[in-house]
Enzyme design. Structure first.
Site, PDB file in Angstrom:
ATOM      1  N   ILE A 176     -10.233  -7.434  -9.344  1.00 43.74           N
ATOM      2  CA  ILE A 176      -8.962  -6.807  -8.539  1.00 43.74           C
ATOM      3  C   ILE A 176      -8.088  -7.887  -8.065  1.00 43.74           C
ATOM      4  O   ILE A 176      -8.660  -8.823  -7.408  1.00 43.74           O
ATOM      5  CB  ILE A 176      -9.658  -5.846  -7.257  1.00 43.74           C
ATOM      6  CG1 ILE A 176     -10.681  -5.100  -7.550  1.00 43.74           C
ATOM      7  CG2 ILE A 176      -8.623  -5.187  -6.452  1.00 43.74           C
ATOM      8  CD1 ILE A 176     -11.618  -4.589  -6.512  1.00 43.74           C
ATOM      9  N   CYS A 177      -6.760  -7.606  -8.298  1.00 50.42           N
ATOM     10  CA  CYS A 177      -5.701  -8.428  -7.836  1.00 50.42           C
ATOM     11  C   CYS A 177      -5.162  -8.070  -6.287  1.00 50.42           C
ATOM     12  O   CYS A 177      -4.670  -7.016  -6.388  1.00 50.42           O
ATOM     13  CB  CYS A 177      -4.551  -8.497  -8.649  1.00 50.42           C
ATOM     14  SG  CYS A 177      -3.294  -9.423  -8.279  1.00 50.42           S
ATOM     15  N   LEU A 178      -5.968  -8.393  -5.171  1.00 51.36           N
ATOM     16  CA  LEU A 178      -5.482  -7.812  -3.899  1.00 51.36           C
ATOM     17  C   LEU A 178      -5.582  -9.084  -2.973  1.00 51.36           C
ATOM     18  O   LEU A 178      -6.709  -9.756  -2.706  1.00 51.36           O
ATOM     19  CB  LEU A 178      -6.472  -6.727  -3.379  1.00 51.36           C
ATOM     20  CG  LEU A 178      -6.438  -6.015  -2.224  1.00 51.36           C
ATOM     21  CD1 LEU A 178      -5.033  -5.560  -2.091  1.00 51.36           C
ATOM     22  CD2 LEU A 178      -7.764  -5.288  -1.797  1.00 51.36           C
TER      23      LEU A 178
END
Lengths: 151, 289
Positions: A90-92
């Site tokens: 996840i790119c967060l």
């Protein structure tokens, strides 16, 4: 350090209460937990689906962020999202450079839930194939570009 | 042939001791440090190193002696105060332990030590142990009836033991195991006393109130009760050793993500007072809450 004690308390708290659409799948020890999340409105991308998040905690939690990824298991898929690679990474920013030790498992789940709820694009991040082939599993080793505020 | 120890310097012996320590050879390390101390009794680090070895060997009295030597050489030897506190806790001497632990904590903060959270935990451990001792005394004192009843149990079990001893004296029965019968009597008496205490505890409404630490005394990072709260620019308080751990990683306010430096932290004296008083009354359970 205080990782163990803090995790015990978090577990106690989430056993008592969790917001709608979020549940514990497993938390048998204090190093890996699995949480299930559901999108509650009628977003057609995620309707009637349950997704599973894996939390990996280090001894330095919560000073250090947990490693959070979506996992694929029997009948459970990786949600389609322009910030979620097909291997579950996840790119967060919240899980990377903007982590804060006042965040917790529940608040991370809620952030990811709302990230799905507000999404309308049925697509993977650009370069998904290459990224997945390169074999990165640990989000910590990646320098994401957090420049797309539209999703 | 190993080099003659008379030709080895204190520093060589210390290194040799450290090596033994790393390999888990506590006795070897103890010997090397002792030889080093014989050559150079003015180096406090030799004493704190040996104290750590003796902690591993569970020789707590010796740990305390070495810590005292280290502190006499260097009053600011944080590890000396820290290990003395740990050893005194092992010996169930919480009031003395607390004194050393508090000094260790102040030194750890002043020296920006990464062990500050561990030292803070030893402070809490000492407070907890002291509370339990005081609580025991208080219960015993409050309940003179309980005390009398415990006396009765004790007298009764002693009478039974004396009887058995007399029997044993007169008896020619080699098969009968008098010693284990006496053990059973002692164990029964102990169980009876524990049960009696439980019954009295349940009857005491003061001690039956819900055991909860109010949220405003809880650090929002470690989720434990604060002992040394400091306040940030936005007015939120954290435990000092915990927020320092965070600032070592990131110079930001955990809530607002604005820049935050260690120098911006201010002690929250009123809250500290509340935490201290709460622990005075509740340390026995609040430390693990």
């Amino acid at each position: 350090m205080f990782a163990q004690k803090r995790l015990q308390k978090e577990l106690h708290n989430i056993h008592n209460y969790l917001p709608p659409g979020i549940g514990i799948a497993s938390a048998s020890d204090l190093s890996i937990w699995k949480m299930d999340i559901q999108v509650l409105d009628t977003n057609p991308l995620y309707a009637d689906q349950i997704y599973r998040l894996q939390f990996k905690f280090s001894q330095s939690y919560p000073i250090e962020a947990p490693e959070v990824t979506f996992v694929k298991e029997d009948g459970i898929e990786i949600p389609m999202h322009p910030h979620i690679y097909s291997n579950g990474v996840i790119c967060l920013d919240l899980l990377g450079k903007n982590w804060s030790p006042v965040q917790n498992v529940e608040s991370v789940c809620m952030s990811i839930q709302s990230m799905l709820t507000s999404n309308t694009k049925n697509e993977r991040p650009p370069g998904d194939d290459n990224f997945v082939r390169s074999g990165y599993r640990s989000p910590r080793n990646i320098n994401f570009v957090y420049d797309d505020d539209t999703v | 042939m190993p080099p003659n120890i008379l030709e080895m310097s204190a520093e060589d012996l210390k290194q040799a001791g450290n090596k033994c320590f790393q390999n888990g050879d506590w006795l070897g390390a103890d010997k090397k440090y002792s030889q080093a101390i014989a050559i150079d009794p003015t180096n406090f680090a030799l004493f704190t190193n040996r104290a750590l070895v003796r902690m591993k060997l569970l020789r707590y009295e010796d740990v305390i002696n070495d810590c005292m030597s280290a502190i006499n050489i260097n009053r600011d030897a944080m590890k000396g105060h820290y290990m003395a506190a740990q050893a005194l806790i092992q010996l169930s001497r919480p009031s003395e332990a607390l004194g050393f632990a508090m000094t260790a904590y102040q030194l750890a903060i002043a020296q920006h030590s990464k062990s500050a959270t561990d030292v803070a935990n030893v402070v809490l451990e000492a407070k907890k142990q002291r509370w339990k001792k005081l609580e025991r005394n208080r219960i015993d004192k409050d309940n003179s009836t309980l005390k009398q009843m415990k006396e009765l149990i004790k007298t009764e079990s002693e009478r039974k033991i004396v009887e058995l001893r007399e029997l044993q004296w007169d008896s020619s029965d080699k098969e009968r195991d008098f010693e284990s019968e006496i053990d059973v009597i002692r164990e029964d008496a102990r169980v009876q006393m524990d049960e009696l205490e439980n019954v009295f505890a349940r009857a005491d409404p003061q001690r039956y109130k819900p055991r909860e630490v109010p949220d405003y005394l809880i650090d929002s990072i470690s989720f434990s009760i604060m002992t040394d709260p400091v306040v940030t620019k936005n007015g939120h308080s954290y435990d000092r050793s915990v927020i320092m751990d965070h600032l070592r990683r990131s110079n930001t306010d955990p809530l607002t993500r604005e820049p935050l430096r260690q120098e911006d932290l201010r002690p929250n004296l009123a809250l500290k007072q509340v935490c201290t008083e709460f622990l005075e009354e509740n340390a026995g359970w609040a430390v693990d809450y």
